[in-house]
Scaffold this motif. Structure first.
Motif, PDB file in Angstrom:
ATOM      1  N   ASN A 232       0.836  -1.190   0.000  1.00 42.77           N
ATOM      2  CA  ASN A 232       0.000   0.000   0.000  1.00 42.77           C
ATOM      3  C   ASN A 232       0.874   1.245   0.000  1.00 42.77           C
ATOM      4  N   SER A 234       0.202   5.462   0.533  1.00 41.36           N
ATOM      5  CA  SER A 234      -0.796   6.493   0.834  1.00 41.36           C
ATOM      6  C   SER A 234      -0.092   7.795   1.154  1.00 41.36           C
ATOM      7  N   TYR A 235      -0.770   8.889   0.909  1.00 39.96           N
ATOM      8  CA  TYR A 235      -0.181  10.153   1.336  1.00 39.96           C
ATOM      9  C   TYR A 235      -1.274  11.052   1.897  1.00 39.96           C
ATOM     10  N   SER A 236      -0.877  11.782   2.925  1.00 43.36           N
ATOM     11  CA  SER A 236      -1.765  12.712   3.604  1.00 43.36           C
ATOM     12  C   SER A 236      -1.105  14.075   3.572  1.00 43.36           C
ATOM     13  N   LEU A 563      -3.310   2.216  -3.640  1.00 41.34           N
ATOM     14  CA  LEU A 563      -3.031   3.602  -3.262  1.00 41.34           C
ATOM     15  C   LEU A 563      -4.275   4.191  -2.615  1.00 41.34           C
ATOM     16  N   SER A 564      -4.245   4.385  -1.360  1.00 43.27           N
ATOM     17  CA  SER A 564      -5.367   5.034  -0.680  1.00 43.27           C
ATOM     18  C   SER A 564      -4.970   6.482  -0.462  1.00 43.27           C
ATOM     19  N   VAL A 565      -5.670   7.374  -1.092  1.00 47.10           N
ATOM     20  CA  VAL A 565      -5.323   8.795  -1.075  1.00 47.10           C
ATOM     21  C   VAL A 565      -6.281   9.514  -0.126  1.00 47.10           C
ATOM     22  N   ARG A 566      -5.699  10.158   0.834  1.00 44.00           N
ATOM     23  CA  ARG A 566      -6.529  10.853   1.820  1.00 44.00           C
ATOM     24  C   ARG A 566      -6.081  12.299   1.895  1.00 44.00           C
TER      25      ARG A 566
END
Length: 569
Positions: A232, A234-236, A563-566
């Protein structure tokens, strides 16, 4: 691009499709339209209107059609010739502008393939020294690194170029890409980042995965994350998190301060991962059709090349035969000329000997006449020698002198007779030589007739011409099977030759090593030399790629599980 030349409602995909249709490009998934925005670059979004994006507003609007993603193996993945040509132009430009570091020996070899792709097969009559004087073939860094003139570089490149005989321009471009794809910086997009401790690093994104570099070393990554080992990303806001598939492995986090760069990183990660997964699945129907068409086209070109090669070979053989006949004809003409000269000399010698014999015969007759007169005079002296003792003594003396003179005259007459007889023998020999010379001339003339039939010069070309019917052939199944076997055989031979590629590069490096200026080496050159000695590269950081069944699963949305984009406010 002028906004007035296209419809205002056009989306990025409409403009992109227009360009692809104009180029005849079907492998569209590798490419995109790039534009400059402030201090970075961005790619045109396909589902958003062109004028609603951050494209430059000044006219004309400049967009660059470029390869956005690079293949893992150019020879296996690139199907169309136009796709291969676009990659060749882009990679060559990056190498010459030193966006991709290339060692000197590889630069020379790549330059030789670039020359082959532009000029075709090497021909020493056409490609004379100086024909590359206006070409930009080597990075300036490589030129400045050695004490070599432009003529010396051209000589090295031409020597390699001459070894590429038998290849087409397309094959030369593919050889260029196959060498370039092994360079450490090939296909890598670099982005400045910071880890949790605030240390400046570089993030590299390419077809194989993610790489972490030190700012001053873009060749060898500190660590790498292959796509098949990433569970995974991801970016915040500004923080990215990479979670490996192995839960025992530590999570890697880094920061990127610019939002546009973060979006670009995300796009490249999604696109490269999708292509990584796509390569490991069965090809789609469209790709299968494209590959089938490409194979048929390659087979057709191979058959055409073989036909042209046979025609060229037959033409060369005919030319060699004609040259041989011309050479033989000239040789026979020379022999006939020499025989005529020998005959002429024999006739002249015979005439001269005949003249000498006639003169000797006349001299012998004259001497015989004088001897007869002397004999008559001696008889007269004997008849009148009745005078006194003194007269008798004088007469005896005169008689003795006359006898001696007669004897001398007889000897001279005999010598002249022998000389005349010898001259007659010489005359017979000369006439025999003349007869033999005439006989030899007759033999040479007969031999010339057998060697070159009595045809006029115009008929020579007709005898050496070839009917196109002898060169034509049908595309039968047996021919195609044979052609396939030949292609497989050529593939095996090429694989054997590719084993010697590194030896060829080492040989080039050895030839020019003595001319290197060590003080002009750049930091990347020093790092490359150290990596070569240690046998390390960016690929040495990869673990063995897992089989498809062990790969993580991803949703069609592209970022659901990968890719979980938050966006956190």
């Amino acid at each position: 691009m002028n906004p007035n030349t296209f419809q205002v409602k056009w989306k990025g995909k409409d403009l992109f499709d227009l360009v692809c249709r104009a180029l005849g490009l079907r492998e569209t998934w590798f490419f995109g339209l790039q534009y400059n925005v402030k201090d970075t670059v961005a790619w045109l979004k396909m589902e958003k209107r062109v004028l609603d994006q951050e494209v430059p507003k000044e006219e004309p609007i400049t967009l660059h059609f470029l390869a956005k993603f690079y293949p893992e193996n150019a020879e296996e993945e690139l199907v169309q010739d136009i796709t291969q040509h676009l990659y060749f132009l882009q990679v060559k430009k990056k190498i010459l502008e030193e966006e991709i570091h290339c060692p000197p020996e590889a630069s020379v070899l790549l330059a030789s393939y670039a020359v082959h792709a532009k000029y075709g097969e090497y021909d020493p009559i056409v490609h004379k020294p100086g024909f590359l004087a206006q070409e930009e073939l080597l990075p300036k860094r490589v030129i400045n690194l050695y004490q070599m003139t432009a003529e010396m570089w051209e000589e090295r490149i031409t020597a390699c170029y001459a070894e590429h005989r038998g290849r087409t321009r397309d094959e030369a471009e593919m050889e260029y890409l196959k060498i370039a794809q092994d360079l450490d910086m090939y296909g890598v997009n670099y982005f400045p980042i910071r880890n949790k401790k605030g240390t400046d690093l570089l993030l590299g994104v390419d077809a194989l995965g993610l790489h972490i570099y030190e700012p001053d070393n873009r060749l060898t990554p500190k660590c790498s994350f292959p796509w098949n080992e990433i569970r995974n990303i991801s970016y915040s806001d500004k923080e990215f998190t990479i979670k490996p598939l192995d839960k025992k492995t530590n999570v890697f986090k880094f920061n990127s301060s610019r939002l546009r760069v973060n979006k670009l990183i995300l796009q490249l990660c999604i696109g490269n991962h999708d292509l990584f997964m796509r390569r490991r699945r069965v090809d789609s129907l469209e790709v299968q059709q494209m590959k089938a068409q490409a194979r048929e086209e390659r087979a057709r070109k191979q058959v055409e090349r073989q036909r042209l090669q046979r025609e060229k070979q037959l033409r060369e053989e005919a030319e060699r035969a004609r040259d041989e006949l011309e050479r033989r004809l000239i040789q026979l003409q020379d022999e006939a000329h020499m025989a005529n000269e020998a005959l002429l000399r024999s006739e002249q010698t015979a005439d001269l000997l005949a003249e000498k014999a006639q003169i000797a015969e006349e001299e012998a007759k004259l001497l015989a006449q004088k001897a007869a007169e002397a004999e008559t005079e001696m008889q007269r002296i004997k008849v009148t020698a009745i005078r006194g003792q003194e007269e008798r003594r004088l007469m005896e003396q005169k008689m003795l002198e006359a006898e001696m003179l007669a004897l001398k005259m007889a000897e001279e007459s005999e010598r002249r007779a022998k000389e005349a007889e010898q001259l007659k023998l010489d005359l017979q020999e000369a006439r025999e030589s003349e007869r033999r010379a005439k006989h030899k001339l007759l033999e040479i003339t007969s031999k010339a007739v057998y060697t070159s039939p009595g045809l006029p010069p115009d008929s020579l070309d007709s005898d050496l011409s070839f009917s196109r019917e002898n060169l034509s052939f049908d595309f039968k199944d047996t021919d195609m099977k044979r052609l396939s076997m030949e292609i497989e055989k050529e593939k095996v031979e090429y694989m054997e030759k590719s084993k010697h590629l590194q030896e060829q590069l080492n040989e080039l490096k050895t030839e020019i090593e003595s001319l290197k200026l060590k003080e002009r080496e750049t930091p990347l050159d020093i790092i490359h030399n150290q990596n070569t000695e240690q046998g390390t590269s960016k690929h040495s950081n990869f673990k063995k790629v897992l089989p498809e069944e062990s790969l993580p699963t991803f949703t069609t949305a592209g970022v659901a599980s990968f890719l979980s984009v938050r966006y956190l406010k």
